[in-house]
Design a protein around this motif. Structure first.
Motif, PDB file in Angstrom:
ATOM      1  N   ASN A 536       0.826  -1.213   0.000  1.00  0.00           N
ATOM      2  CA  ASN A 536       0.000   0.000   0.000  1.00  0.00           C
ATOM      3  C   ASN A 536       0.856   1.256   0.000  1.00  0.00           C
ATOM      4  O   ASN A 536       0.550   2.230  -0.673  1.00  0.00           O
ATOM      5  CB  ASN A 536      -0.927  -0.012   1.220  1.00  0.00           C
ATOM      6  N   MET A 537       1.924   1.243   0.780  1.00  0.00           N
ATOM      7  CA  MET A 537       2.850   2.369   0.816  1.00  0.00           C
ATOM      8  C   MET A 537       4.209   1.857   1.277  1.00  0.00           C
ATOM      9  O   MET A 537       4.337   0.731   1.772  1.00  0.00           O
ATOM     10  CB  MET A 537       2.352   3.475   1.740  1.00  0.00           C
ATOM     11  N   MET A 538       5.233   2.720   1.116  1.00  0.00           N
ATOM     12  CA  MET A 538       6.596   2.331   1.444  1.00  0.00           C
ATOM     13  C   MET A 538       7.304   3.512   2.076  1.00  0.00           C
ATOM     14  O   MET A 538       7.084   4.670   1.699  1.00  0.00           O
ATOM     15  CB  MET A 538       7.326   1.869   0.183  1.00  0.00           C
ATOM     16  N   LEU A 539       8.162   3.218   3.051  1.00  0.00           N
ATOM     17  CA  LEU A 539       8.896   4.278   3.751  1.00  0.00           C
ATOM     18  C   LEU A 539      10.289   3.752   4.073  1.00  0.00           C
ATOM     19  O   LEU A 539      10.438   2.642   4.580  1.00  0.00           O
ATOM     20  CB  LEU A 539       8.170   4.679   5.040  1.00  0.00           C
ATOM     21  N   GLY A 548      10.224   0.098   5.502  1.00  0.00           N
ATOM     22  CA  GLY A 548       8.925  -0.318   6.000  1.00  0.00           C
ATOM     23  C   GLY A 548       7.916  -0.401   4.876  1.00  0.00           C
ATOM     24  O   GLY A 548       7.815   0.513   4.044  1.00  0.00           O
ATOM     25  N   LEU A 549       7.165  -1.495   4.833  1.00  0.00           N
ATOM     26  CA  LEU A 549       6.154  -1.724   3.797  1.00  0.00           C
ATOM     27  C   LEU A 549       4.818  -1.989   4.465  1.00  0.00           C
ATOM     28  O   LEU A 549       4.696  -2.916   5.288  1.00  0.00           O
ATOM     29  CB  LEU A 549       6.533  -2.912   2.915  1.00  0.00           C
ATOM     30  N   SER A 557       5.626  -5.154   6.844  1.00  0.00           N
ATOM     31  CA  SER A 557       6.873  -5.895   6.674  1.00  0.00           C
ATOM     32  C   SER A 557       8.034  -4.917   6.725  1.00  0.00           C
ATOM     33  O   SER A 557       7.977  -3.833   6.125  1.00  0.00           O
ATOM     34  CB  SER A 557       6.894  -6.661   5.345  1.00  0.00           C
ATOM     35  N   VAL A 558       9.086  -5.298   7.434  1.00  0.00           N
ATOM     36  CA  VAL A 558      10.283  -4.471   7.573  1.00  0.00           C
ATOM     37  C   VAL A 558      11.447  -5.220   6.958  1.00  0.00           C
ATOM     38  O   VAL A 558      11.696  -6.391   7.297  1.00  0.00           O
ATOM     39  CB  VAL A 558      10.561  -4.145   9.056  1.00  0.00           C
ATOM     40  N   VAL A 567      13.150  -8.662   7.909  1.00  0.00           N
ATOM     41  CA  VAL A 567      13.682  -8.855   9.260  1.00  0.00           C
ATOM     42  C   VAL A 567      12.592  -8.783  10.319  1.00  0.00           C
ATOM     43  O   VAL A 567      12.779  -9.301  11.422  1.00  0.00           O
ATOM     44  CB  VAL A 567      14.781  -7.805   9.554  1.00  0.00           C
ATOM     45  N   ARG A 568      11.481  -8.139  10.042  1.00  0.00           N
ATOM     46  CA  ARG A 568      10.387  -8.054  10.998  1.00  0.00           C
ATOM     47  C   ARG A 568       9.060  -8.068  10.244  1.00  0.00           C
ATOM     48  O   ARG A 568       8.954  -7.547   9.127  1.00  0.00           O
ATOM     49  CB  ARG A 568      10.463  -6.767  11.842  1.00  0.00           C
ATOM     50  N   GLU A 569       8.061  -8.663  10.874  1.00  0.00           N
ATOM     51  CA  GLU A 569       6.698  -8.651  10.351  1.00  0.00           C
ATOM     52  C   GLU A 569       5.753  -8.333  11.500  1.00  0.00           C
ATOM     53  O   GLU A 569       5.831  -8.950  12.568  1.00  0.00           O
ATOM     54  CB  GLU A 569       6.332  -9.992   9.714  1.00  0.00           C
ATOM     55  N   PHE A 570       4.864  -7.368  11.273  1.00  0.00           N
ATOM     56  CA  PHE A 570       3.922  -6.931  12.305  1.00  0.00           C
ATOM     57  C   PHE A 570       2.507  -7.064  11.765  1.00  0.00           C
ATOM     58  O   PHE A 570       2.231  -6.738  10.597  1.00  0.00           O
ATOM     59  CB  PHE A 570       4.171  -5.470  12.708  1.00  0.00           C
TER      60      PHE A 570
END
Length: 903
Positions: A536-539, A548-549, A557-558, A567-570
């Motif tokens: 949806n967006m990216m930073l 960050g996605l 997703s990071v 490396v990380r999923e939230f």
């Protein structure tokens, strides 16, 4: 752990962020009130925004006071009124009187429905609610003087006026069209005016006695004589119902009437004709307009978040804008901090403007204006109405201040437009270039994502067709396309573009679910990652290289752009993720979602550490580069809301929130900096619980525990002789000559000084008694007791209280030559052995043992008992140091592996 879980379960508000204040709010659809201060001889205007009201000095239109009613008030301000001393504000079915614009002095309760009209009436105040219940209150006693109830189906009150010179009388207008004149002292209906068969919207006293102006729903303004019930003149506006009326009192017979479409009509009462039209005075309905008494100034406000003052100094009677306080008139679409000092926030709105807010003071605010399709054509032809040539609202923008003084530093893409506009922050205007591919002519393709490199030289633009182009910001020349002629960068729409801090790597995300890494220089694809869902967006956090996605399945997703791995999923949001922000150090990822929540994720631990709900869904979120504020914008809100970072000024213990954590709704901050303390108290309560946790003296028996004494107590014990030698004075101090302050005299007529008496007693011995010096110290006595009961805590506590010189004196006095004994020295060595066995006060044990060996090294070999104790201590010290050395080596190996290995 139990205390941490209990604190997490008990917390419901945000532990990290507390509401600070709102920026960019000046007015809403509630009419303003103007009052005159006889003491200062000045006019003041008061407007309201939500639960706050602002008071401005009209001479400079500077903000004097901003008062927030507080989060305890359930509703926003619904109407206001003012007299020479007090300001009255109604919220719900209650209204209050404010003195000095900042303190509540009276509160009036008694209505059952929402109050919508207030009218000061001498020492009384009249309030009318939506059920047409009219109550007259005595201001100072807060007592109800009179209550009148009207049938809403017959006479629903829509306007109220106290006619000049009409003692104890009020005039009421109704939605049915009729008017009633009441004597409130005798509680009698004096006269009923039949009206004009349409609803009354406004009543205003004319400069002439007995004459009032009546505004109607039909757009008519009736100038009526209420003494003889005679209509003097009629005016009609074709802009809809009359919203407000005002008369000039500076010698010109002019009446102004507001309309719902933002136009103001100016009518000449002598010639009975329209003399001027102030079109588009506001972009929304005119909420209120007031001519200042005996001055050619008109004050207007509207729901477009604008407060304006017009001056009538022209020959034809037209008004020109003199002063104004205004900002965005439509909800915001994008906000981002600008620069590294954390003092400016760039914001784009649906009204098509790009503004800069200052978090320090509103005098540093500036507007970059509307985007124009052809700025030179507008200047050349002098177009007054620029609506036809304005660009659509900005949907995305990126800014970089590195080269702002040389060329444009802001790139923005507009709704439904292929070309992207450049802006210059320093000149506060739109730039010279519109960046778009020359070969594309269709209108179906739009720009969807933009980014600027950290050097400020290049802009990267992603299109809905999947193409990603690079442009030079200085010249506007196209510098390349990611991919080649055979395939585009993405098959679907580009959802995000980012460039690292060294211009080595570019990252693009497409709606087809692919994340691609490109070489920025030669535009060659390096790596591609398939995502679980469409992004949806990216930073990108450039300093740490963390990407960050936000995905369409409401998860985050990071990725690490160096290893190109997740490396990380939230997960946890229940709605679309609108925006994300990284903290300056890259430890926190803050996400805002349509489920009205703002969540803070701790990247090192991979846990949710903070969450709070809002009554309006957050659209944008951005973190200050200095980390002091979090800025948010919300659905259907015109302002920017600042939240202070609590961890900067208080102790915050972050811990993972449980999966069943239910956050509470936090109210949006007001325009005042002084907020209610309920939120801050609730925020800091869990932290206080964590601080109150008492740590044991030793966490584990296998752990080496150091003392809490300062280093000055034990670190220099071996160097005391050197320190004393350095501090020794070069010359011995000279004793001052002894002389009494008052010289004694002998009484008599002739003054004579008294001679001091000499002690000639030959029996007094001059030999010093050494028995006092031979007494044992308390430390030696405690050591002797410890030799019997094997308890050395009291002796150790006495030694901890002494300074370095005292410790040396005590240890030196342990030898038999200085009054001690071999048994006391043996007891001291056993005390040190006890400290090494328990692994407590490890640093003190080493320091005390080193000083003991230095002082008594010559006599120790001659005492077998002491040698036996020293042999035991040697094995204990060696064992402890071998264990510590192995732990140190293990930790160093792990650190070196983490630093050098590619994970």
């Amino acid at each position: 752990v139990a205390a941490m879980e209990a604190g997490a379960e008990g917390r419901t508000a945000s532990a990290l962020f507390a509401g600070f204040r709102a920026l960019g709010l000046f007015s809403n659809d509630i009419p303003h009130v103007v009052r005159f201060s006889a003491l200062k001889r000045r006019f003041y205007v008061t407007t309201c925004v939500g639960k706050s009201f602002h008071t401005y000095d009209i001479s400079l239109l500077s903000l004097l006071v901003s008062f927030l009613l507080g989060n305890s008030v359930p509703q926003d301000i619904c109407c206001m009124a003012a007299d020479g001393r007090l300001v009255f504000a109604a919220y719900g079915n209650v209204f209050s009187a404010f003195a000095r614009n900042k303190e509540i002095v009276h509160t009036f309760t008694g209505h059952k429905a929402e109050i919508h009209l207030l009218q000061p009436f001498g020492d009384h105040i009249i309030s009318v609610d939506t059920d047409s219940v009219l109550i007259i209150w005595h201001i100072y006693s807060e007592e109800e003087y009179l209550q009148l109830t009207f049938d809403k189906s017959v006479f629903k009150i829509s306007a109220i006026l106290h006619p000049s010179t009409y003692l104890n009388k009020i005039l009421l207008g109704s939605e049915q069209g009729s008017l009633q004149l009441w004597n409130v002292k005798s509680n009698k209906l004096l006269y009923t005016f039949p009206g004009w068969k349409v609803g009354v919207t406004a009543l205003q006293q004319a400069p002439a006695v007995d004459v009032v102006a009546v505004g109607l729903v039909s757009g008519q303004v009736i100038i009526h004589n209420i003494k003889f019930d005679e209509t003097l003149m009629k005016f009609r506006q074709d802009w809809g119902p009359i919203t407000s009326i005002s008369f000039r009192t500076d010698g010109h017979p002019v009446m102004a009437a507001g309309s719902p479409c933002g136009h103001i009509g100016l009518w000449d009462l002598e010639d009975k004709k329209l003399i001027n039209q102030m079109r588009n005075a506001h972009s929304t309905a005119i909420a209120g307009l007031t001519f200042l008494h005996r001055e050619p100034l008109l004050v207007t406000n509207g729901a477009d978040n604008a407060l304006r003052i017009w001056i009538f100094d022209g020959p034809v009677g037209e008004g020109r804008l003199l002063k104004f306080r205004m900002w965005h008139s439509a909800p915001l679409t994008k906000i981002r901090y600008y620069g590294q000092n954390g003092q400016q926030i760039l914001s784009a709105s649906q009204d098509g403007t790009l503004q800069s807010f200052s978090t320090i003071h509103e005098k540093f605010n500036k507007s970059l204006g509307h985007g124009l399709i052809n700025k030179k054509r507008v200047k050349r032809k002098g177009l007054q109405n620029t609506l036809s040539v304005r660009l659509p609202p900005i949907t995305e923008f990126a800014a970089e201040e590195t080269r702002e003084s040389d060329w444009d530093g802001i790139i923005a893409c507009h709704q439904g437009k292929l070309s992207c506009s450049t802006w210059n922050y320093q000149r506060s205007t739109i730039g010279a270039y519109f960046l778009r591919p020359k070969e594309l002519k269709t209108d179906d393709i739009t720009a969807t994502a933009v980014d600027i490199t950290s050097c400020g030289n290049f802009a990267v633009i992603g299109l809905s067709s999947g193409t990603v182009d690079v442009y030079n910001m200085q010249s506007g020349i196209h510098r390349g396309t990611f991919g080649n002629v055979h395939f585009k960068a993405h098959k679907g729409s580009v959802r995000g573009v980012a460039v690292d801090g060294l211009n080595q790597l570019a990252v693009t995300a497409g709606s087809e679910g692919l994340l691609k890494f490109w070489n920025f220089k030669n535009k060659i694809l390096i790596h591609s990652v398939s995502l679980d869902s469409s992004p949806n967006m990216m930073l990108l956090h450039r300093d740490s290289g963390i990407l960050g996605l936000a995905l369409d399945d409401f998860s985050i997703s990071v990725l690490d752009i160096e290893t190109r791995k997740v490396v990380r999923e939230f997960s946890g949001h229940q709605g679309q993720i609108n925006d994300m922000a990284f903290s300056p150090d890259g430890r926190w990822l803050i996400s805002a979602s349509m489920d009205c929540s703002i969540k803070t994720w701790d990247l090192p631990s991979g846990c949710l550490v903070d969450c709070f709900l809002l009554d309006s869904a957050p659209l944008n979120v951005t973190m200050s580069p200095t980390g002091d504020f979090l800025a948010t914008s919300h659905v259907d809100h015109l302002g920017i809301y600042l939240w202070s970072n609590v961890s900067l000024y208080s102790i915050v213990s972050l811990r993972p929130l449980p999966t069943d954590y239910v956050p509470s709704v936090v109210m949006l901050p007001g325009t005042c900096q002084n907020q209610d303390m309920e939120l801050s108290e609730e925020t800091t309560e869990p932290s206080d619980e964590m601080v109150a946790y008492d740590s044991p003296e030793q966490l584990n028996e296998q752990l080496v525990t150091l003392s809490l004494l300062p280093e000055s107590r034990w670190k220099n014990l071996l160097n005391l002789d050197v320190i004393k030698k350095k501090n020794k004075p070069k010359e011995p101090p000279k004793a001052p000559e002894s002389a009494p302050f008052f010289i004694p005299t002998v009484p008599g007529l002739v003054p004579r000084y008294a001679v001091p008496e000499q002690n000639n007693n030959p029996r007094q011995s001059k030999v010093v008694n050494l028995g006092i010096l031979a007494q044992k110290s308390e430390f030696c006595l405690k050591l002797e007791e410890g030799l019997v009961n094997n308890i050395y805590e009291s002796a150790l506590s006495l030694l901890k209280e002494l300074g370095p010189s005292g410790i040396e004196t005590e240890l030196r006095s342990l030898s038999p030559d200085c009054g001690g004994s071999v048994e006391v020295m043996q007891s001291f060595l056993k005390m040190v052995g006890m400290m090494l066995d328990r692994k407590c006060d490890f640093d003190l044990a080493q320091a005390y043992l080193a000083l003991f060996l230095k002082l008594h090294l010559k006599m120790l070999p001659s005492e077998p008992v002491l040698l036996e104790e020293l042999t035991k201590l040697s094995s204990q010290v060696e064992e402890n140091w071998i264990r510590l050395q192995s732990l140190f080596n293990q930790s160093l190996c792990v650190l070196n592996y983490i630093k050098s290995a590619l994970l």
